[in-house]
Design an enzyme around this catalytic site. Structure first.
Site, PDB file in Angstrom:
ATOM      1  N   HIS A   1      59.914  44.513  30.956  1.00  0.00           N
ATOM      2  CA  HIS A   1      59.735  43.600  29.825  1.00  0.00           C
ATOM      3  C   HIS A   1      59.485  44.273  28.480  1.00  0.00           C
ATOM      4  O   HIS A   1      59.393  43.588  27.467  1.00  0.00           O
ATOM      5  CB  HIS A   1      58.643  42.567  30.125  1.00  0.00           C
ATOM      6  N   HIS A   2      59.349  45.591  28.457  1.00  0.00           N
ATOM      7  CA  HIS A   2      59.229  46.285  27.163  1.00  0.00           C
ATOM      8  C   HIS A   2      60.591  46.717  26.618  1.00  0.00           C
ATOM      9  O   HIS A   2      60.670  47.204  25.490  1.00  0.00           O
ATOM     10  CB  HIS A   2      58.334  47.507  27.290  1.00  0.00           C
ATOM     11  N   ALA A   3      61.636  46.558  27.403  1.00  0.00           N
ATOM     12  CA  ALA A   3      62.972  46.954  26.968  1.00  0.00           C
ATOM     13  C   ALA A   3      63.693  45.773  26.330  1.00  0.00           C
ATOM     14  O   ALA A   3      63.677  44.660  26.853  1.00  0.00           O
ATOM     15  CB  ALA A   3      63.784  47.481  28.150  1.00  0.00           C
TER      16      ALA A   3
ATOM     17  N   ASN B   1      57.087  42.491  24.994  1.00  0.00           N
ATOM     18  CA  ASN B   1      57.654  42.560  23.643  1.00  0.00           C
ATOM     19  C   ASN B   1      59.148  42.818  23.597  1.00  0.00           C
ATOM     20  O   ASN B   1      59.804  42.489  22.604  1.00  0.00           O
ATOM     21  CB  ASN B   1      56.933  43.634  22.825  1.00  0.00           C
TER      22      ASN B   1
END
Length: 245
Positions: free
Chosen positions: A67-69, A110
């Protein structure tokens, strides 16, 4: 020094920054075979599991949840934006118009939030510890429902807030749920700085799946973050509970 050699050094160095491990000295081919290929397979698994969830009502990818990509960059151990790719697959190939992301990892999601900053068809519920990585205030603007979680949050408080928010925010027009089920909120996890018990993890997953079933919305579960051995047992027990009840 050849241009090709410089490219290989830059390739490994960039991957090193994304996964936050000192692998910049490794040859690019070795890095790909030992790390990147497995992440790419996990990303493919997320898309395949989304298709399976549409057919069967639910599916679990035993990896994924990067989920940070985003489509433009990575970070925080995340290289491939599987959540964004799943959403795009559902919208473009399955004609879905309303998708809910429930992100219960200890860290802010993010990456996909940046991808859907201006997309009202993607509704985002994100519970995370706002005192830790990544602190992406621009991406926060994409969140429709945010709850802060930290070491002072008890199981009872967490489940009560989760029940309330799911009841309030799951709408009848939502057609698919992507559930990012990080276990780094578990007590003792070195990166989450939260204090939810293994039993709380199981209860959390049960609550999300029951709401999906109640609303008759297909759900895809991704395992996301978790950085201690105890997380493995909590995940296993939770999945066994989900598939036998």
């Amino acid at each position: 020094m050849s241009r090709w050699y410089l490219l290989k050094i830059c390739y490994s160095a960039y991957a090193s920054t994304l996964i936050e491990l000192p692998v910049f000295f490794l040859p690019g081919a070795f890095l790909r075979s030992c790390l990147l290929d497995s992440m790419l397979l996990a990303t493919s698994g997320s898309i395949y599991a989304a298709k399976l969830a549409l057919e069967k009502g639910w599916a679990i990818n035993l990896s994924g949840g990067y989920h940070h990509a985003s489509l433009n960059s990575g970070g925080g151990f995340c290289i491939y934006p599987d959540i964004t790719l799943v959403v795009n697959y559902l919208k473009r190939c399955c004609n879905l118009r309303r998708i809910l992301i429930v992100d219960l990892d200890a860290h802010q999601g993010n990456g996909y939030e940046r991808d859907f900053l201006h997309d009202s068809s993607v509704y985002i519920i994100d519970f995370y510890n706002s005192y830790i990585y990544p602190g992406d205030h621009e991406a926060e603007q994409a969140i429709d429902c945010f709850e802060h979680v930290d070491r002072d949050t008890t199981d009872e408080q967490y489940i009560k807030i989760l029940q309330r928010d799911l009841e309030k925010h799951i709408k009848d027009d939502m057609e698919f749920i992507i559930y990012n089920a990080g276990t780094d909120i578990m007590a003792g996890d070195p990166l989450g700085n939260c204090c939810i018990s293994a039993a709380g993890i199981q209860r959390r997953d049960e609550v999300v799946f029951k709401w999906a079933s109640h609303k008759k919305i297909p759900i895809l579960m991704l395992l996301s973050g978790g950085y201690q051995k105890e997380n493995t047992f909590a995940i296993g027990e939770s999945i066994l509970q989900l598939i036998t009840t």
